[in-house]
Design a protein around this motif. Sequence first.
Motif, mmCIF file in Angstrom:
data_model
loop_
_atom_site.group_PDB
_atom_site.id
_atom_site.type_symbol
_atom_site.label_atom_id
_atom_site.label_comp_id
_atom_site.label_asym_id
_atom_site.label_seq_id
_atom_site.Cartn_x
_atom_site.Cartn_y
_atom_site.Cartn_z
ATOM 1 N N LYS A 110 0.906 -1.286 0.034
ATOM 2 C CA LYS A 110 0.096 0.035 -0.131
ATOM 3 C C LYS A 110 0.987 1.104 0.087
ATOM 4 O O LYS A 110 1.885 1.454 0.914
ATOM 5 N N PRO A 185 1.029 10.654 -3.801
ATOM 6 C CA PRO A 185 -0.447 9.940 -3.668
ATOM 7 C C PRO A 185 -1.788 10.765 -4.207
ATOM 8 O O PRO A 185 -2.746 10.457 -4.149
ATOM 9 N N ASN B 48 -4.641 6.321 5.036
ATOM 10 C CA ASN B 48 -4.595 6.372 3.671
ATOM 11 C C ASN B 48 -3.936 7.586 3.309
ATOM 12 O O ASN B 48 -3.984 8.934 4.274
ATOM 13 N N ALA B 49 -3.276 7.681 2.455
ATOM 14 C CA ALA B 49 -2.422 8.923 1.847
ATOM 15 C C ALA B 49 -2.977 9.403 0.968
ATOM 16 O O ALA B 49 -2.776 10.718 0.320
ATOM 17 N N GLU B 50 -4.171 9.053 0.132
ATOM 18 C CA GLU B 50 -4.595 9.713 -0.823
ATOM 19 C C GLU B 50 -5.766 10.557 -0.514
ATOM 20 O O GLU B 50 -6.551 10.418 0.529
ATOM 21 N N ALA B 51 -6.165 11.592 -1.343
ATOM 22 C CA ALA B 51 -7.299 12.738 -1.022
ATOM 23 C C ALA B 51 -8.052 12.771 -2.126
ATOM 24 O O ALA B 51 -7.692 13.625 -3.071
ATOM 25 N N ASP B 52 -8.748 11.716 -2.484
ATOM 26 C CA ASP B 52 -9.799 11.818 -3.788
ATOM 27 C C ASP B 52 -11.120 12.347 -3.607
ATOM 28 O O ASP B 52 -11.589 11.709 -2.307
ATOM 29 N N TRP B 124 -1.159 14.816 2.695
ATOM 30 C CA TRP B 124 -1.190 14.999 1.363
ATOM 31 C C TRP B 124 -2.620 15.989 1.273
ATOM 32 O O TRP B 124 -3.514 15.634 2.163
ATOM 33 N N LYS B 125 -2.350 17.012 0.610
ATOM 34 C CA LYS B 125 -3.742 17.813 0.199
ATOM 35 C C LYS B 125 -3.847 17.968 -1.046
ATOM 36 O O LYS B 125 -2.864 18.163 -2.068
ATOM 37 N N LYS B 126 -5.162 17.933 -1.628
ATOM 38 C CA LYS B 126 -5.408 18.236 -2.996
ATOM 39 C C LYS B 126 -6.467 19.123 -3.225
ATOM 40 O O LYS B 126 -7.429 19.252 -2.366
#
Lengths: 263, 398
Positions: A110, A185, B48-52, B124-126
């Motif tokens: 992951k 990410p 989680n590292a994702e920002a969707d 992380w920021k998106k």
Amino acid sequence: MKKKLITVICAFAAAVSLCGAARAQSDRTPGIIRSALMGLEYEVKAGINIGGASPLPLPEEIRRIDSYSPMFCFSLEGDIVKWLGEKERWGIVFGLRLETKGMKTGARTKNYSMEIIGDGGERVKGNWTGMVRTRYHGTFVSIPLLAAFKANPRLRLHVGPYVSFMTDGDFSGHVYEGYLRENDPTGNKVEFEGDKRATYDFSDDLRTVQWGVQAGVNWKAFKHLTVSGNLTWGVSDIFEKDFKTITFNMYPIYLNIGFGYAF
Amino acid sequence: MIFFDRLMAWFYFCGKINRLFMKRNALAVILLFAGLVAVSCIKEEAPNAEADIESCTLAGDVLNRDPVIENDRVTLFLKKGTDLTSLSPEFTLTPGAMISPASGTERDFTTPQEYTVTSEDGRWKKKYKVEATTSGITTRDFHFENVRMEGKYQIFYETNAEGEEDWAWSSGNPGFAMTGVGKSCTDYPTYQSEDGYKGKCLTLTTRKTGSFGAMMGMPIASGNLFIGTFDLSSALTGQPLSATKFGKPFDYIPKSLHGYYKYRSGEVFYKQDASASDGLKPVPDKKDRFNIYAVFYESTKEMETVDGTNALSEDNPNVFAVAKIEQDEAVETDKWTLFEIPFKPRTGKTVDADKLKAGRYSLAIVFASSLDGDRFEGAPGSTLCVDEVTLEYKEPEE
């Protein structure tokens, strides 16, 4: 490289067996007896290596180990033992070992940092979530220098450092069933499904001089026959210092089991 | 005799040791594993590292199309008459992520609104641009003067009366970016050039995609530019043709498309050949061709958008009219050459005025430097320049 190595190994094995046969006829030559009186012992042995190169502890990016195969890895070693003092309880072991170390693994990761470099120098960098297959295989010339302790006339314990020179190495594999986030990410998401895969090859980034510590026992089962078990634990990362794609260090940890002929 | 005895003894020992050895071996493996597991058991899963933004909904029956969610923007096509000044979109995010302003916050969408998604691990920021519109394509003249950078490649966009970005064209550039081949924006298949018919122009060049492209079974990339969205995810999942989602809502009946082009075919034409190391097989003496076409179609529940697999299919029931450059007019030329393509209605299709008013029709315009680039056939180096394109359409009867 491989062919050359195999020739060397064959020659070594032939020499060992010839010596063995020659020794067998006369049991011990005067030279050997003289050496024994000086506290010197000689031994040749063959064995197999079982283990792997692993990050310690496993980083949080690795979620599951799906498969592991040690591959066939052998070792051929010649040792000189010098016993010290009158009682000859302590001694020094100096050896020369030809060996291969390898493994195949399949893991689920992951957010695993990846950089794939293509034939034309193309670079694709990102964070991978999904399956990773890895094959690691190296051929080494290793030199152990160990402190030995004679627990009883048949049992020797030893521990000490070793240095390994890699003559040939492969660290490659592929990723599949997952997705890549380009750069970081938050980057574009690319999914890999079905038989889509991307291969990677970090062989050129392997470190050629590695070192570690080893500890083991050597048991004289019969007058000339020894059985040994050694744990070799790499202290240096298998990759070069400036290799940053794999964000964690990996250490080769192998158990060697062998039997030998003591002169 | 002594030798023989020794030898027999040796064999006997070996057999014995072998058995011992096998047992030890199994034991050793178990011990080793136990050891390794003890020192290196799987760590607890990291946040989680994702920002969707994964989905977006609006209260009430106001959406005219499914929301279009891209990596950093969301486009909401709304029904005519929807009040843009107070909309409260609700989002679902990557598990654990946070959005600011919060999901469901009422905001004025007469201009696009910005949202920031922060990943669960906080690292992380998106930023997302969320746009809501009740009108479809309103531009009729395309000058290809405006580009903005996205990573290493350019994105062409059209402006509104105030000179701000109104909507953006799509291309396969995001897919090409994944091959690692493009070092600068002009290495990409779709980019802007200086020497246009007037000002700057659109330039499309068919490119080889390198070892990764070949590995993915997509050895070349035709330069392309189209109205619609490029779905990067499905671009690499074995259905590259469905990655090009063509069309945006369009409230008029198109008549023709005209503009200027220049074209030069690449040196060697290639066909896809999975057995070759670069995935390509040369086709001697074949010249490459370009393509310019437009499709006017009805968006239905079953088929909201047409894509590369069905936009030009004769039997696509949703398509009402197609304008496609005739291949004998699509010639190689170094001079700016006028093209004029009429929309040819499909037989038996008449446009429903109510549906047109309700925004149920869509239009796509597509430019490609290799006619069969979607099947990965073409000549790397084929270059199509396009400028000053005008879409003629029937003004609505009041």
